[in-house]
Enzyme design. Structure first.
Site, mmCIF file in Angstrom:
data_model
loop_
_atom_site.group_PDB
_atom_site.id
_atom_site.type_symbol
_atom_site.label_atom_id
_atom_site.label_comp_id
_atom_site.label_asym_id
_atom_site.label_seq_id
_atom_site.Cartn_x
_atom_site.Cartn_y
_atom_site.Cartn_z
ATOM 1 C CE LYS A 68 66.965 17.451 7.029
ATOM 2 N NZ LYS A 68 68.041 17.122 6.123
ATOM 3 C CB THR A 70 73.231 21.909 13.319
ATOM 4 O OG1 THR A 70 74.120 20.808 13.115
ATOM 5 C CG2 THR A 70 73.898 22.921 14.226
ATOM 6 N NE ARG A 91 65.530 11.481 9.413
ATOM 7 C CZ ARG A 91 66.335 11.498 8.354
ATOM 8 N NH1 ARG A 91 66.306 10.520 7.473
ATOM 9 N NH2 ARG A 91 67.162 12.502 8.155
ATOM 10 C CE LYS A 102 74.558 12.900 7.136
ATOM 11 N NZ LYS A 102 73.095 12.718 7.308
ATOM 12 C CB ALA A 270 64.687 11.437 2.911
#
Length: 552
Positions: A68, A70, A91, A102, A270
């Protein structure tokens, strides 16, 4: 070539030049070295509602990768190539995922924000300031109880936790105050990760310093022996906490590899928080640029729903286009394919997994905002697979564009950018999912049935008791921030695709009066994650010249 190697070989522009491109004067910024800066507050420029806001979201994440950030960066660079004045608003990464599952979180390949090492590690110190402010409040609470407890706080009902910006499962549940009379009052406590702290949410939703102080004062830290809420304002420490956040509240300015200005500020997860960068960052970008591109964390069921139902009412600006990121690999995994088999063409698995993307398309369109799909291209994707996604999206009256941004940067997203420009000019009438006056249970039911696709909601005895208490306190009309697994539309991480007829289980609520929302903890979601068996930290290093490796 690895992401960090591409970033390290890039030539960054001086941050003063990036600021000038963004429309900022030299005295509008405070430099943090040659390539980072804080944007001073208050904002000098006026808000222009005619400028365009683009929200990037995604399907549910899988181990196959979605990309996302990227795509967000690549889309921004593509709009810059099309001679548009654009700013990206992202963010800040948390050290939890950076050191854990990650790795880095600044995009990838030739679609990155830089300096990537600084952004992924200590950056400008915002995370540390938030951690310090959060834990200062925790220390002040325990000191108040120890020093006579004038507010009659029940140590068993303190709900304010300490935080750490790293995944540490050993700190989820602790006992403090042991060791005798001078060591404090013994009680059960626990740690959250910094990005799940209400302090982070307050920083991200505050519109200015005055609003920040007001929100801080409203934070509920616990209850008295007679079950009355106790706030930060009652402790008389609002000013001290705001002082610790005096620099953290200022948005951070950096750049992409193509020197597109990027504002990176705030970092709530999130799945356990509201998942959006700060209102101040997004407002700043909207004040300066004709096109602002921002993203919301994890899948559209979490980050985008919270952006639209929690952040948008504060921002007073709705997105003009929503871009949903999907990959061939992730859709095949949603279709039942094992990770080891993703490199092989499999149209049947792709078609089965499309149900996940289809659900997110439907969900975002129900807000009456134009939707475009970005297919983030991987080297293993076949042309037949890419074409099939485009065909499936077309049957749902949605345009899908292939974005080869990892390999080509902004050049790989020109078609996507052109389509986004077209859709942002379309008239739309934003429709929020629920009305502010709806009850907490009504809001949760709408989220579960309309966004997740579930059938019903079950509440634990504790949650039911809390609902009654919140109604008595007048908190029953606040927005709801769902804390749920990111891997599934349901609260069961193993239910991939687009499951239906499931039940979502709410086990507990956390009132966040500073943030002005109620967090609903579902399933077994944790507010302090743990590290995986082989953390990303295992492959990181720094040599004698100060060159970092292994940070992806």
């Amino acid at each position: 070539m690895k992401d960090i190697e591409i970033a390290q070989q890039s030539e960054m522009a001086p941050i003063v030049d990036v600021a000038k491109k963004a429309g900022l004067e030299p005295d509008d910024i405070e430099q943090y070295g040659a390539y980072k800066a804080k944007i001073k507050l208050p904002l000098k420029k006026t808000y222009n509602t005619k400028r365009k806001l683009i929200l990037v979201t995604a399907i549910n994440p899988t181990p196959a990768g979605e990309g996302k950030s990227t795509v967000t960066v690549g889309l921004g660079d593509a709009l810059q190539q099309l001679d548009k004045k654009v700013i990206i608003a992202l963010r800040e990464p948390s050290l939890g995922p950076v050191m854990g599952m990650k790795g880095g979180a600044t995009g990838g390949g030739y679609s990155q924000v830089v300096p990537m090492e600084d952004i992924n590690l200590h950056f400008t110190g915002d995370m540390h300031a938030l951690t310090a402010a959060n834990n200062t409040l925790a220390a002040l609470i325990d000191n108040h109880i120890y020093q006579g407890n004038a507010l009659n706080i029940d140590p068993r009902r303190v709900i304010w936790k300490r935080v750490l910006d790293i995944n540490d499962r050993a700190l989820r549940h602790v006992v403090i105050g042991l060791g005798g009379l001078t060591q404090g009052i013994p009680r059960e406590d626990g740690f959250d990760i910094t990005v799940a702290s209400e302090m982070m949410a307050v920083l991200c939703l505050a519109k200015d310093i005055a609003d920040l102080k007001q929100r801080l004062s409203q934070i509920v830290i616990g209850y008295t022996y007679t079950k009355k809420p106790v706030t930060v304002g009652q402790l008389d420490v609002t000013g001290a906490l705001a002082m610790l956040l005096k620099d953290a509240v200022k948005p951070n300015l950096v750049q992409t590899l193509a020197h597109t200005p990027a504002i990176i500020h705030g970092g709530p997860f999130a799945n356990i928080a509201h998942g959006c960068n700060s209102v101040l960052a997004t407002q700043t970008a909207l004040n300066l640029a004709d096109y602002t591109i921002t993203e919301a964390g994890f899948g559209a069921d979490l980050g985008a729903e919270k952006f639209l139902d929690i952040k948008t009412p504060v921002l007073k600006k709705t997105p003009d286009t929503i871009v949903i990121v999907a990959t061939v690999r992730a859709l095949k995994m949603n279709g039942g394919l094992a990770k080891n088999d993703l490199d092989n063409e499999n149209i049947a698995a792709l078609e089965a997994g499309y149900a996940n993307l289809q659900k997110h398309i439907y969900n975002m369109k129900r807000y009456n905002i134009p939707v475009v799909v970005a297919i983030n291209q991987f080297t293993t994707d076949t042309q037949a697979e890419l074409n099939r996604i485009k065909e499936l999206c077309a049957t749902d009256d949605t345009y899908a564009s292939i974005a080869n941004v990892w390999a080509k940067g902004g050049t790989g997203a020109i078609e996507l950018a052109q389509k986004v420009l077209e859709t942002t000019d379309q008239e739309h009438d934003f429709k929020q999912l629920y009305a502010p006056e709806d009850s907490i249970t009504s809001k949760i039911e709408k989220i579960v049935t309309e966004i997740y696709g579930g059938a019903k909601v079950e509440y634990s005895p504790k949650a039911k008791k809390q609902l009654k208490q919140f109604a008595e306190l007048g908190w029953d009309k606040l927005p709801v921030c769902m804390a749920k697994t990111q891997y599934s539309l349901s609260d069961d991480a193993k239910l991939l695709g687009a499951p239906k007829g499931f039940t979502v289980h709410v086990r507990e609520f956390i009132p966040k009066l500073g943030s002005q929302f109620i967090v609903a903890l579902t399933g077994n979601v944790l507010t302090m994650p743990g590290l995986p068996k082989s953390p990303a930290a295992n492959g990181m290093d720094i040599d004698s010249d100060g060159t970092i490796s292994g940070l992806y």
